[in-house]
Design an enzyme around this catalytic site. Structure first.
Site, mmCIF file in Angstrom:
data_model
loop_
_atom_site.group_PDB
_atom_site.id
_atom_site.type_symbol
_atom_site.label_atom_id
_atom_site.label_comp_id
_atom_site.label_asym_id
_atom_site.label_seq_id
_atom_site.Cartn_x
_atom_site.Cartn_y
_atom_site.Cartn_z
ATOM 1 N N GLY A 160 0.805 -1.218 0.000
ATOM 2 C CA GLY A 160 0.000 0.000 0.000
ATOM 3 C C GLY A 160 0.837 1.266 0.000
ATOM 4 N N THR A 174 11.573 -8.171 -10.902
ATOM 5 C CA THR A 174 10.865 -9.425 -11.151
ATOM 6 C C THR A 174 9.628 -9.505 -10.262
ATOM 7 O OG1 THR A 174 12.893 -10.525 -11.806
ATOM 8 C CG2 THR A 174 11.081 -11.950 -11.092
ATOM 9 N N CYS A 214 3.439 6.852 23.388
ATOM 10 C CA CYS A 214 4.368 5.847 23.899
ATOM 11 C C CYS A 214 4.440 4.621 23.014
ATOM 12 C CB CYS A 214 3.973 5.417 25.304
ATOM 13 S SG CYS A 214 4.446 6.626 26.514
#
Lengths: 395, 143
Positions: free
Chosen positions: A70, A237, A324
């Site tokens: 993506g 490829t 965090c």
């Protein structure tokens, strides 16, 4: 008990996808670019997969380019539209504040190259309107990029309507459909989509493979130079096993899309109702216009990472938009974009359920989260101040 | 490899000295909810010795573990020894923290010292303000 509730991060590969891939690892390992028959068998599989994915999206096979995922598809879509725009002296791009970083960081880079970027605000419900897009389009706008569904809060944007606005204005429309593909209907023609990104591992396909749809006539700019694979639009490829796996996974997801959406949405709504019982909590994102499996809450007075650790101890895989957990100082840009203050955004929890989630698991999730939030609040000085009136509840 | 050491996870799962102290002799609070962590330390001091210590923490796993360990390190110790507590001692006692979590041990040291400063203020004991760092070094605050 192990409960996987992080399907927006990645999904378990379907048996269908794994089985489809295996022959292309050990038997049919030829290079699709090779001339001999063995290579051409691989070529046939490659083009067969492309055709099957195209059928799921309502496009032509030649309009699809395989990418590494993506992020690459987002990068290439935006770079391509920017290059086309620049040729006509159009250097303005419209997007939203809560896009994935694959889009936002590419736009940041383009700003450094002389493009102007307008990031639309998203309302508290996490939705962008076609009117906002219309108002932001200028004579020099070359691209509008609005995600189909948000990866954190799951809100589903009115892509067809936004696409119509773009089409009318003669501006290319890209949508990052990484969270939507395989979960929400996609039909690029009626939805007025010019460029669309998707990633296989979000719909039970393999990791490291994605695709970029570019409507015929929209020329793509190469990000990777080399051989002539993908009609010269993406060198290297082809990852044939992954491509075949992606096609199998997408076909399967699309075949069961409606029934899955109905079942998972019902579980999602039960989960939302259960978590909403926690006092001083808030659901992030529109309650109805959201992905079938997405639940995202903020809980006042606690911090998300410690919540994730407690849930991990109970066998639950979840995620948070707390700073965090990101390694940065700021909490999730998505939660800030919908107007959550920093201190609230730190206490966020995202649970993304899927096809394998059961009712029992949902009940277990509700109880586990309720317990963990109460426990963390019992040792939180922030919560104490809120409860004894020294500070005011925000939510 | 796990994110945290077993020691950190032990102190996170079973934090020592959680709670508050009524009529504490010193209370210190550091951090900022905006930055995602706040620590509050309560001290009971008799004859220059830290007789009891409790903490409350809003923060991540390492913040909770650092608070817990810091209270363990000073409990029953003379005030002078508590004053010498360093963030390094806290992180070492936890068998280390990930680099981006070291600020949690700094916060724990500062919370203990803020409570001791409060104790000195209440007792009218003279001290060198330079002994008490504040969290101004943290770029996350003051926005």
């Amino acid at each position: 008990m192990k409960i996987y509730a992080d399907n927006a991060a990645t999904t378990k590969m379907s048996r269908t996808a794994v089985d489809a891939m295996l022959p292309y690892m050990d038997e049919i390992y030829g290079n699709p670019s090779s001339l001999y028959t063995f290579g051409q068998r691989a070529r046939e599989a490659l083009e067969d997969a492309r055709g099957r994915i195209a059928a799921c999206l309502g496009c032509e096979a030649r309009e699809l380019t395989f990418t590494s995922g993506g992020s690459e598809a987002d990068n290439q879509a935006i770079r391509s539209a920017a290059a086309l725009g620049a040729r006509k002296g159009k250097r303005h791009i419209v997007s939203t504040a809560f896009e994935h970083h694959a889009v936002l960081h590419t736009l940041k880079r383009l700003e450094g190259e002389g493009f102007a970027v307008t990031l639309l605000d998203v309302y508290e419900n996490g939705l962008v309107t076609p009117e906002q897009v219309r108002a932001a389009i200028r004579p020099d706008t070359c691209l509008v990029s609005v995600m189909y569904a948000n990866n954190e809060i799951g809100t589903v944007q009115p892509v067809s309507e936004i696409g119509a606005v773009c089409r009318e204005a003669g501006v290319l429309f890209h949508t990052d459909a990484v969270q939507a593909a395989g979960h929400l209907p996609i039909d690029v023609g009626p939805q007025n989509i010019d460029l669309l990104s998707l990633s296989a591992h979000k719909f039970h396909g393999p990791k490291g493979i994605g695709a970029l749809y570019a409507r015929r006539g929209v020329a793509l700019t190469n990000l990777i130079e080399g051989g002539a694979q993908e009609r010269g639009r993406r060198a290297g490829t082809e990852n044939l096993p992954a491509i075949v796996g992606m096609a199998a996974a997408l076909e399967e997801s699309c075949a069961h899309l409606t029934e899955n959406a109905v079942r998972i949405s019902a579980l999602r709504d039960r989960l939302i109702a259960g978590l909403a019982e926690i006092p001083h909590s808030v659901l992030n994102g529109d309650p109805a216009k959201r992905l079938p499996g997405n639940v995202n809450f903020c809980f006042e007075g606690i911090e998300g990472e410690s919540l994730l650790l407690l849930l991990d101890d109970k066998g639950i895989c979840a995620s948070s938009g707390s700073a965090c957990t990101s390694g940065s100082l700021d909490p999730s840009h998505v939660l800030l974009a919908i107007g959550r203050p920093h201190e609230i955004a730190h206490g966020s929890l995202r649970l993304t359920i899927g096809e394998e989630t059961t009712e029992e698991e949902v009940e277990y999730l509700i109880e586990a989260v309720q317990d963990a939030v109460s426990y963390l609040r019992s040792m939180s000085p922030v919560w104490r101040d809120l409860e004894n009136g020294k500070a005011t509840h925000i939510i | 490899m796990a994110l945290y050491s077993e020691k950190v996870m032990d102190h996170f799962r079973n934090p020592r000295n959680v709670g508050t102290i009524e009529n504490a002799d010193g209370v210190g609070e550091v951090g900022n909810a905006k930055c995602g962590d706040i620590m509050k330390i309560y001290l009971k001091i008799r004859d220059g010795v830290i007789e009891d210590v409790k903490f409350e923490t809003f923060g991540c796993g390492s913040a909770i573990a650092s608070s817990s360990m810091a209270t363990e390190l000073i409990k029953g110790k003379p005030v002078s020894e508590a004053m010498a507590l360093t963030n390094k001692a806290v992180s070492e006692a936890l068998d280390g923290l990930p680099a981006h979590k070291l600020h949690c041990s700094v916060l724990a040291e500062e919370a203990i010292k803020a409570a001791l400063k409060d104790y000195y203020d209440r007792q009218g004991v003279a001290y060198d303000p330079a002994q008490f760092p504040d969290c101004a070094h943290c770029e996350g605050c003051g926005r």
